[in-house]
Design a protein around this motif. Structure first.
Motif, PDB file in Angstrom:
ATOM      1  N   ASN A 125       0.874  -1.230  -0.045  1.00  0.00           N
ATOM      2  CA  ASN A 125       0.007   0.169  -0.124  1.00  0.00           C
ATOM      3  C   ASN A 125       0.933   1.334   0.053  1.00  0.00           C
ATOM      4  OD1 ASN A 125      -2.405  -1.110  -0.157  1.00  0.00           O
ATOM      5  ND2 ASN A 125      -2.777  -1.350   1.925  1.00  0.00           N
ATOM      6  N   ASP A 126       1.861   1.168   0.825  1.00  0.00           N
ATOM      7  CA  ASP A 126       2.723   2.525   0.600  1.00  0.00           C
ATOM      8  C   ASP A 126       3.333   2.728  -0.564  1.00  0.00           C
ATOM      9  OD1 ASP A 126       4.335   0.342   0.829  1.00  0.00           O
ATOM     10  OD2 ASP A 126       5.476   1.304   2.617  1.00  0.00           O
ATOM     11  N   LEU A 127       3.662   1.460  -1.320  1.00  0.00           N
ATOM     12  CA  LEU A 127       4.082   1.871  -2.694  1.00  0.00           C
ATOM     13  C   LEU A 127       3.153   2.523  -3.721  1.00  0.00           C
ATOM     14  CD1 LEU A 127       6.758   1.177  -3.899  1.00  0.00           C
ATOM     15  CD2 LEU A 127       5.830  -0.598  -5.161  1.00  0.00           C
ATOM     16  N   LYS A 128       1.819   1.925  -3.100  1.00  0.00           N
ATOM     17  CA  LYS A 128       0.791   2.594  -4.197  1.00  0.00           C
ATOM     18  C   LYS A 128       0.557   4.082  -3.725  1.00  0.00           C
ATOM     19  CE  LYS A 128      -2.876  -0.312  -5.528  1.00  0.00           C
ATOM     20  NZ  LYS A 128      -3.621  -1.318  -5.231  1.00  0.00           N
ATOM     21  N   ARG A 129       0.493   4.495  -2.627  1.00  0.00           N
ATOM     22  CA  ARG A 129       0.434   5.605  -2.260  1.00  0.00           C
ATOM     23  C   ARG A 129       1.595   6.658  -2.763  1.00  0.00           C
ATOM     24  NH1 ARG A 129      -1.312   3.689   2.949  1.00  0.00           N
ATOM     25  NH2 ARG A 129       1.007   3.857   3.657  1.00  0.00           N
ATOM     26  N   LEU A 130       2.752   6.028  -2.955  1.00  0.00           N
ATOM     27  CA  LEU A 130       3.968   6.689  -3.475  1.00  0.00           C
ATOM     28  C   LEU A 130       3.472   7.311  -4.819  1.00  0.00           C
ATOM     29  CD1 LEU A 130       6.366   7.194  -1.688  1.00  0.00           C
ATOM     30  CD2 LEU A 130       7.568   5.441  -3.061  1.00  0.00           C
ATOM     31  N   PHE A 131       2.813   6.364  -5.467  1.00  0.00           N
ATOM     32  CA  PHE A 131       2.407   6.794  -6.896  1.00  0.00           C
ATOM     33  C   PHE A 131       1.157   7.757  -7.102  1.00  0.00           C
ATOM     34  CE2 PHE A 131       3.435   2.051  -8.018  1.00  0.00           C
ATOM     35  CZ  PHE A 131       4.426   2.456  -8.854  1.00  0.00           C
ATOM     36  N   THR A 132       0.542   7.479  -6.005  1.00  0.00           N
ATOM     37  CA  THR A 132      -0.547   8.752  -5.813  1.00  0.00           C
ATOM     38  C   THR A 132      -0.024  10.177  -5.507  1.00  0.00           C
ATOM     39  OG1 THR A 132      -2.221   7.181  -5.069  1.00  0.00           O
ATOM     40  CG2 THR A 132      -2.687   9.330  -4.558  1.00  0.00           C
ATOM     41  N   TYR A 133       1.163  10.001  -4.686  1.00  0.00           N
ATOM     42  CA  TYR A 133       1.834  11.311  -4.281  1.00  0.00           C
ATOM     43  C   TYR A 133       2.524  12.015  -5.689  1.00  0.00           C
ATOM     44  CZ  TYR A 133       1.378   9.413   0.549  1.00  0.00           C
ATOM     45  OH  TYR A 133       0.768   8.874   1.803  1.00  0.00           O
ATOM     46  N   PHE A 188      10.400   5.610   3.227  1.00  0.00           N
ATOM     47  CA  PHE A 188      11.414   5.792   1.908  1.00  0.00           C
ATOM     48  C   PHE A 188      12.536   6.801   2.411  1.00  0.00           C
ATOM     49  CE2 PHE A 188       7.709   4.006   0.198  1.00  0.00           C
ATOM     50  CZ  PHE A 188       8.223   3.140  -0.269  1.00  0.00           C
ATOM     51  N   LYS A 189      12.944   7.093   3.481  1.00  0.00           N
ATOM     52  CA  LYS A 189      13.923   8.124   3.886  1.00  0.00           C
ATOM     53  C   LYS A 189      13.813   9.182   3.048  1.00  0.00           C
ATOM     54  CE  LYS A 189      15.866   4.491   6.186  1.00  0.00           C
ATOM     55  NZ  LYS A 189      15.011   4.382   7.074  1.00  0.00           N
ATOM     56  N   ILE A 190      12.538   9.817   2.865  1.00  0.00           N
ATOM     57  CA  ILE A 190      12.453  11.402   2.082  1.00  0.00           C
ATOM     58  C   ILE A 190      12.227  12.319   3.279  1.00  0.00           C
ATOM     59  CG2 ILE A 190      11.023  12.550   0.646  1.00  0.00           C
ATOM     60  CD1 ILE A 190      10.261   9.997  -0.904  1.00  0.00           C
ATOM     61  N   LYS A 191      13.381  13.396   3.364  1.00  0.00           N
ATOM     62  CA  LYS A 191      13.178  14.240   4.297  1.00  0.00           C
ATOM     63  C   LYS A 191      12.577  15.701   3.848  1.00  0.00           C
ATOM     64  CE  LYS A 191      15.674  11.729   7.246  1.00  0.00           C
ATOM     65  NZ  LYS A 191      15.161  11.129   8.648  1.00  0.00           N
ATOM     66  N   GLY A 192      11.952  16.110   4.785  1.00  0.00           N
ATOM     67  CA  GLY A 192      11.395  17.670   4.507  1.00  0.00           C
ATOM     68  C   GLY A 192      12.128  18.431   5.335  1.00  0.00           C
ATOM     69  N   ASN A 193      11.676  19.810   5.576  1.00  0.00           N
ATOM     70  CA  ASN A 193      12.077  20.955   6.292  1.00  0.00           C
ATOM     71  C   ASN A 193      11.344  21.137   7.290  1.00  0.00           C
ATOM     72  OD1 ASN A 193      12.651  23.518   7.224  1.00  0.00           O
ATOM     73  ND2 ASN A 193      14.436  23.359   6.092  1.00  0.00           N
ATOM     74  N   LYS A 194      11.634  20.943   8.533  1.00  0.00           N
ATOM     75  CA  LYS A 194      10.703  21.410   9.465  1.00  0.00           C
ATOM     76  C   LYS A 194      10.330  22.908   9.469  1.00  0.00           C
ATOM     77  CE  LYS A 194      12.175  17.841  12.509  1.00  0.00           C
ATOM     78  NZ  LYS A 194      12.073  17.134  13.707  1.00  0.00           N
ATOM     79  N   LYS A 195       9.150  23.310   9.534  1.00  0.00           N
ATOM     80  CA  LYS A 195       8.449  24.558   9.261  1.00  0.00           C
ATOM     81  C   LYS A 195       8.099  25.008   8.048  1.00  0.00           C
ATOM     82  CE  LYS A 195       7.001  28.772  10.618  1.00  0.00           C
ATOM     83  NZ  LYS A 195       6.320  29.270  11.752  1.00  0.00           N
ATOM     84  N   SER A 196       8.972  24.645   6.991  1.00  0.00           N
ATOM     85  CA  SER A 196       8.678  25.034   5.667  1.00  0.00           C
ATOM     86  C   SER A 196       8.388  23.909   4.723  1.00  0.00           C
ATOM     87  CB  SER A 196      10.001  25.793   5.061  1.00  0.00           C
ATOM     88  OG  SER A 196      11.147  24.909   4.927  1.00  0.00           O
ATOM     89  N   GLY A 197       8.077  22.911   5.409  1.00  0.00           N
ATOM     90  CA  GLY A 197       7.641  21.625   4.345  1.00  0.00           C
ATOM     91  C   GLY A 197       8.537  20.986   3.536  1.00  0.00           C
ATOM     92  N   ASN A 199       9.935  19.542  -5.973  1.00  0.00           N
ATOM     93  CA  ASN A 199      10.734  19.027  -7.131  1.00  0.00           C
ATOM     94  C   ASN A 199      11.831  17.966  -6.237  1.00  0.00           C
ATOM     95  OD1 ASN A 199      10.450  20.257  -9.368  1.00  0.00           O
ATOM     96  ND2 ASN A 199      11.701  22.186  -8.900  1.00  0.00           N
ATOM     97  N   ASP A 200      12.110  18.288  -4.804  1.00  0.00           N
ATOM     98  CA  ASP A 200      12.644  17.327  -4.138  1.00  0.00           C
ATOM     99  C   ASP A 200      12.101  16.086  -4.151  1.00  0.00           C
ATOM    100  OD1 ASP A 200      14.756  19.052  -3.827  1.00  0.00           O
ATOM    101  OD2 ASP A 200      14.504  19.353  -1.703  1.00  0.00           O
ATOM    102  N   LEU A 201      10.616  15.994  -3.638  1.00  0.00           N
ATOM    103  CA  LEU A 201       9.923  15.100  -3.472  1.00  0.00           C
ATOM    104  C   LEU A 201       9.771  14.184  -4.699  1.00  0.00           C
ATOM    105  CD1 LEU A 201       6.802  16.233  -1.347  1.00  0.00           C
ATOM    106  CD2 LEU A 201       8.685  14.671  -0.590  1.00  0.00           C
ATOM    107  N   LEU A 202       9.480  14.905  -5.870  1.00  0.00           N
ATOM    108  CA  LEU A 202       9.546  14.152  -7.364  1.00  0.00           C
ATOM    109  C   LEU A 202      10.761  13.275  -7.499  1.00  0.00           C
ATOM    110  CD1 LEU A 202       7.316  16.880  -9.284  1.00  0.00           C
ATOM    111  CD2 LEU A 202       6.743  14.406  -8.818  1.00  0.00           C
ATOM    112  N   HIS A 203      11.890  14.305  -7.317  1.00  0.00           N
ATOM    113  CA  HIS A 203      13.232  13.451  -7.598  1.00  0.00           C
ATOM    114  C   HIS A 203      13.359  12.242  -6.701  1.00  0.00           C
ATOM    115  CE1 HIS A 203      17.484  13.063  -7.415  1.00  0.00           C
ATOM    116  NE2 HIS A 203      17.249  13.343  -8.445  1.00  0.00           N
ATOM    117  N   ALA A 204      12.970  12.413  -5.331  1.00  0.00           N
ATOM    118  CA  ALA A 204      13.070  11.334  -4.343  1.00  0.00           C
ATOM    119  C   ALA A 204      12.082  10.123  -4.945  1.00  0.00           C
ATOM    120  CB  ALA A 204      12.801  11.599  -3.125  1.00  0.00           C
ATOM    121  N   ILE A 205      11.123  10.226  -5.318  1.00  0.00           N
ATOM    122  CA  ILE A 205      10.280   9.371  -5.640  1.00  0.00           C
ATOM    123  C   ILE A 205      10.668   8.839  -6.802  1.00  0.00           C
ATOM    124  CG2 ILE A 205       7.845   8.874  -6.449  1.00  0.00           C
ATOM    125  CD1 ILE A 205       6.836  10.981  -4.611  1.00  0.00           C
TER     126      ILE A 205
END
Lengths: 210, 210
Positions: A11-19, A57-66, A70-76
DNA sequence: AATTTATTGTGAAACAAGTCACAAAACATG
DNA sequence: CATGTTTTGTGACTTGTTTCACAATAAATT
């Protein structure tokens, strides 16, 4: 030897596609950064779920600014990158098979249908961008293009036999449209799409739930 | 008002479809009765799972001599019976849409595609057993045939707009092939089939797991 | 530079799904 | 007809997944 391989996509992989889908949408609308709750709302899951998934999936964001979109798309994309330009074959050129070989979206996602196969010689004369070949040529093509994944769109009655041939020829993943539970060795991935079941489920829910 | 409706088909319901498929197979092979472990093995789940599922849907077997296949099929069909001869429309007559209106299996399962729609007038002249109509006629057809469920196979760019029209016209269930997370009111059922995601998942697993 | 605010990241808690284990029932056998 | 065998049906247990709650931290504000 032959066993039922029940392949349930995580399911988490499926959600990754949705994201990814949602992120592309946000990007199109001109967004640059995004918070877990924005993405969650768009994807139909909670913000916590989004963060947990990214954490897995070890994808990191930035506290406070989310997160930067582009980083997310790249990571996925990184998670799926090794599979770019994968060669795929389609077996069975009935209604579904024909639609799939003409389906433009596979190319956009770097998945390339290199050939299709059918037992019916009358179909072999036709072309839909890619050649329609007799079944006997399957082994040759699989070897030549290093094909690992096949789309199975033959009638249910011949689905198991065809799957056996595919496995013998070196295919390790099957996207199966035939309404049959295929019996394949343990290490072969099978994912089933049963159009009737899907439609019937929708009808079921429109009449039941709510 | 408009909300993401994440419609996830319950797993036990999905398994029910699988059981039906297996049961039809067993019947074809001449079997008359079956045990939970036979069906489980065929369907790729444990025998306990089979019994639990049947228990949830109030399907009873006979201790020691198992289940009669005909009883099971009857019971499963009973769960879906009220939805027989449901009328369905297809919107968008691209590759996928065309394949679906010609897909014989829907009829076998008593689901009837009564009409299809496309904005392209050149497609409207054609017929594939059922008429291809201009979008403007949708309301009329939906009313005339009491259509509740639509198959959405339009390009992603127009998917949301088309979904809005469908909902306005009284559709309550959508089988969506467009790679878009549709925003619809809470009480509308949406089930997504994303062919690229499915194929990419198979590729992912052939390269990762094992 | 201290304080406030907003958001991530993640362990703990709650919930859901699946498996185990066994009593109850049905049939077979002596 | 009593005894043994097999299979169902289900409560208890286990495992997996999602949500909750909050510390950590980055940015904004004073």
């Amino acid at each position: 030897m032959k066993q039922v391989t029940k392949h349930v996509i995580r399911n988490d992989l499926k959600r990754l596609f949705t994201y990814r889908l949602c992120l592309i949408g946000f990007k199109r609308k001109g967004f640059d950064r995004i918070y877990s709750y924005n993405l969650g709302e768009e994807a139909g899951v909670t913000a916590e779920q989004v963060r947990k998934d990214f954490s897995v999936f070890k994808i990191k964001g930035n506290k406070k600014s989310g997160y930067k979109i582009n980083d997310l798309l790249h990571a996925i994309n990184e998670i799926f990158k090794y599979q770019h330009n994968q060669h795929v074959i389609v077996v069975g050129m009935g209604n579904i098979g024909k639609a799939l070989v003409q389906y433009k979206r596979f190319i956009l996602r770097k998945m390339v249908i290199v050939a299709s196969f059918d037992i019916d010689p009358s179909k072999q004369s036709k072309r839909f961008g890619i050649p329609v070949m007799p079944m006997e040529m399957m082994g040759e093509i699989i070897k030549k293009f290093h094909v690992k994944v096949a789309i199975l769109a033959v009638p249910d009655i011949s689905a198991q036999d065809t799957a056996n041939i595919l496995v013998d020829q070196g295919i390790t993943g099957i996207l199966n449209f035939a309404p049959v539970i295929l019996k394949v060795p343990d290490d072969i991935i099978v994912s089933n799409i049963n159009l009737c079941d899907e439609l019937e489920s929708v009808i079921y829910y429109t009449q039941k739930v709510m």
